[in-house]
Design an enzyme around this catalytic site. Structure first.
Site, short mmCIF file in Angstrom:
data_model
loop_
_atom_site.label_atom_id
_atom_site.label_comp_id
_atom_site.label_asym_id
_atom_site.label_seq_id
_atom_site.Cartn_x
_atom_site.Cartn_y
_atom_site.Cartn_z
N THR A 146 36.89 42.23 48.37
CA THR A 146 35.99 41.95 48.01
C THR A 146 36.06 40.99 48.61
O THR A 146 36.05 39.86 49.20
CB THR A 146 35.42 41.95 46.63
OG1 THR A 146 35.95 42.70 46.04
CG2 THR A 146 34.31 40.99 46.03
N ASN A 236 29.56 44.31 39.87
CA ASN A 236 30.50 42.55 38.83
C ASN A 236 29.97 42.01 38.00
O ASN A 236 29.52 41.39 37.34
CB ASN A 236 31.86 42.39 39.83
CG ASN A 236 32.96 42.71 39.81
OD1 ASN A 236 32.42 43.98 39.24
ND2 ASN A 236 33.99 42.27 40.10
N CYS A 288 38.34 37.76 39.07
CA CYS A 288 37.07 38.86 39.63
C CYS A 288 35.99 38.28 39.28
O CYS A 288 35.46 37.87 39.83
CB CYS A 288 37.70 40.34 40.01
SG CYS A 288 38.58 40.67 40.81
C1 UDX Z 1 36.46 43.49 36.08
C2 UDX Z 1 35.77 44.79 36.97
O1 UDX Z 1 35.82 45.71 35.49
C3 UDX Z 1 36.29 45.53 37.66
O2 UDX Z 1 35.24 46.85 38.03
C4 UDX Z 1 36.98 44.96 38.99
O3 UDX Z 1 37.26 46.03 40.08
C5 UDX Z 1 37.86 43.72 38.93
O4 UDX Z 1 36.92 43.39 37.98
P1 UDX Z 1 38.84 42.21 35.32
O5 UDX Z 1 38.64 41.64 35.46
O6 UDX Z 1 40.52 43.49 35.62
O7 UDX Z 1 38.02 43.69 36.31
O8 UDX Z 1 38.91 43.12 34.17
P2 UDX Z 1 37.63 43.79 32.71
O9 UDX Z 1 38.14 44.84 31.82
O10 UDX Z 1 36.35 43.94 33.00
O11 UDX Z 1 37.00 41.97 32.24
C6 UDX Z 1 36.81 40.74 32.54
C7 UDX Z 1 36.93 39.68 31.95
O12 UDX Z 1 35.23 40.34 31.05
C8 UDX Z 1 37.55 39.56 30.79
O13 UDX Z 1 38.89 38.50 30.03
C9 UDX Z 1 37.43 40.76 29.58
O14 UDX Z 1 38.26 39.56 28.09
C10 UDX Z 1 36.01 40.26 29.52
N1 UDX Z 1 35.17 40.99 29.02
C11 UDX Z 1 35.33 43.07 29.21
C12 UDX Z 1 34.33 41.11 27.75
O15 UDX Z 1 34.45 39.63 26.98
N2 UDX Z 1 33.23 42.10 27.19
C13 UDX Z 1 33.52 43.03 27.30
O16 UDX Z 1 32.50 43.79 26.70
C14 UDX Z 1 34.53 43.37 28.29
#
Ligand code: UDX
Length: 461
Positions: A146, A236, A288
């Site tokens: 990214t 994102n 991310c």
């Molecule tokens: C994220 C993006 O989803 C992905 O597309 C990108 O390539 C990388 O960043 P990731 O960080 O691995 O992926 O996890 P993700 O499942 O998206 O959760 C990110 C954060 O948001 C976590 O702390 C999670 O607990 C939080 N979250 C996620 C929430 O608080 N509520 C939700 O409904 C979803």
């Protein structure tokens, strides 16, 4: 082959019929960087039938991979590496060798957040410099990391300025949308493939390596690199904004008595909203969302554009990370000499990654308030020990909760849902739970006389 221990058949079965193989368009792909994105990308392209050479400057990391030691907790990744290692998947620290053999190079190095909130580009620049010294034949160089909008153009100019013959390379940008904990699945089942390219040759080459997925009706969007770079950040950022919004609504529901779970569920049924990233909690973490939101905000500022919504999202998230501690202090105003359990250290369930985890904020705050901390996580204790070596770590939920005055639940691990409250009531000094992930079963808990549950978005019981 070290610790790799699963048969190829098991691997293919665990991928539930993914069984995709490239036709006769096999490519030799070099992947620079063996972090979450690089290792998953390289391994999955090997699964799709290509010859893949994964490169890292970290000799220890490469030695570990050759011995079957995969540092990250990523389901199915280890089995896939076993299936293809030394067949059509290799690991090396020799960038020159990998580039000399490849017709397609993915750069998947880290672009972490600098202290000023911008993306640090040092690793990308080093990778491009190494590549520029190794190009001997026509190659497509594709940025997977990214990167700030305009970086692909910058990369093209850097290669030209390094004296590389323009006829020998094309640059492109192919953002990843991989979630930690489901990265292999996400790679093989993307919602869309985005290719940003200045040349038809680069676009054609990338479409060929993704052909097995395109053949499964997965949309492939070919645009210019600036557009591809923007798609990644904008995607994102909007996901993060959804999370901050539902957290604000949860905080409101706590006052009005409305049921946040029903609100989120009904909102998500609207096809224009969708159900994802509408789960309230202690705020988003990970490597991310925080980094990409901050980078996009800074990029916009450099163009004199103010992203008010994104700025608000980030401010909300910073405040939300403090909500579990504020709740705890409302029950126990003086934490000095109190013992507080922190259940959940990973930034989310399904990973051992603690980057920007809410637990980092909580442990820091607990120590500031003079509490003794006992921490537990199914898989993320070792990474957290590097940050906080001098707090106590439990070996189980029960051992961590024993004699505690309260417990914070900060990661939605399944085993926390199943905690046996009857037993817990007896071993805690005061059975008070700040359930920031809304995972404890209220009926069970509230039927127990002494157990107090305080959930984000709900009235405590
Ligand atoms: C994220 C993006 O989803 C992905 O597309 C990108 O390539 C990388 O960043 P990731 O960080 O691995 O992926 O996890 P993700 O499942 O998206 O959760 C990110 C954060 O948001 C976590 O702390 C999670 O607990 C939080 N979250 C996620 C929430 O608080 N509520 C939700 O409904 C979803």
């Amino acid at each position: 082959m070290g610790n790799y221990s699963t048969s190829l058949l098991t691997v293919l079965l665990t991928l539930t019929g993914i069984g995709i193989f490239a036709g006769d368009t096999q490519h030799t792909i070099a992947v620079i960087g063996t972090g979450y994105v690089g290792l998953v990308t390289g391994t999955c392209f090997a699964h799709l039938g290509n010859n893949v050479i994964c490169v890292d400057i970290d000799q220890q990391k490469i030695n570990d991979l050759k011995k079957g030691i995969v540092g990250m907790y990523e389901p199915e990744l280890k089995e896939l590496i076993y299936a293809y290692y030394e067949k059509n998947l290799w690991f090396t620290t020799d960038t020159a060798e990998a580039i000399s053999k490849a017709d397609l190079v993915f750069i998947a190095v880290d672009t972490p957040m600098s202290d000023d909130g911008t993306a640090y580009m040092g690793y990308l620049q080093s990778a491009l410099t190494s590549i520029s010294k190794s190009i001997r034949k026509k190659v497509v160089i594709c940025i997977k990391s990214t990167v700030p909008i305009g970086t692909t153009a910058y990369a093209q100019q850097l290669l030209k300025d390094s004296g590389v013959d323009s006829d020998l390379f094309d640059v492109a940008m192919n953002p990843e949308f991989l979630r930690e904990g489901t990265a292999v699945y996400d790679f093989l089942h993307p919602d869309r493939i985005v290719i940003g390219s200045y040349s038809q040759h680069a676009a054609d080459t990338l479409q060929k390596v993704y052909q097995p997925l395109i053949d499964k009706e997965i949309p492939c969007i070919v645009v210019d690199p600036e557009t591809a770079e923007t798609i990644k950040y904008a995607s994102n950022s909007l996901l993060a904004i959804k999370i901050s919004f539902i957290n604000e609504i949860a905080n409101l529901c706590e006052k009005t008595g409305a049921c946040i779970c029903s609100v989120a569920h009904a909102m998500g049924l609207d096809k224009r909203i969708g159900p994802y990233c509408l789960k309230h909690g202690p705020g988003f973490g990970g490597s991310c969302f925080p980094k990409d939101c901050s980078a996009l905000l800074h990029i916009a500022n450099t163009y004199g554009v103010t992203l008010n919504t994104l700025g608000g999202c980030m401010k909300t998230n910073e405040q939300q990370r403090l909500v579990p501690i504020k709740k705890l202090l409302s029950h126990i105003p003086d934490l000095r000499n109190k013992t507080i359990a922190v259940l959940g250290l990973a930034f989310k369930a399904g990973t051992n990654d603690i980057r920007n985890s809410c637990a980092l904020t909580a442990i820091e705050q607990l120590r500031i308030h003079g509490a003794h901390v006992k921490a537990y996580d199914p898989v993320a204790i070792e990474p957290m020990k590097k940050i906080f070596p001098d707090i106590e770590y439990g070996t189980s939920i029960a051992s961590t909760l024993a004699d505690c005055d309260a417990a914070l639940i900060l990661t939605e691990w399944q085993e926390f849902k199943e905690v046996e409250m009857l037993a817990i009531e007896r071993i805690m000094k005061h059975p008070l739970f700040i359930d920031a992930c809304n995972i404890l079963d209220e009926k069970t808990c509230c039927s127990l006389r002494a157990v107090v549950i305080d959930k984000i978005g709900k009235k405590s019981c």
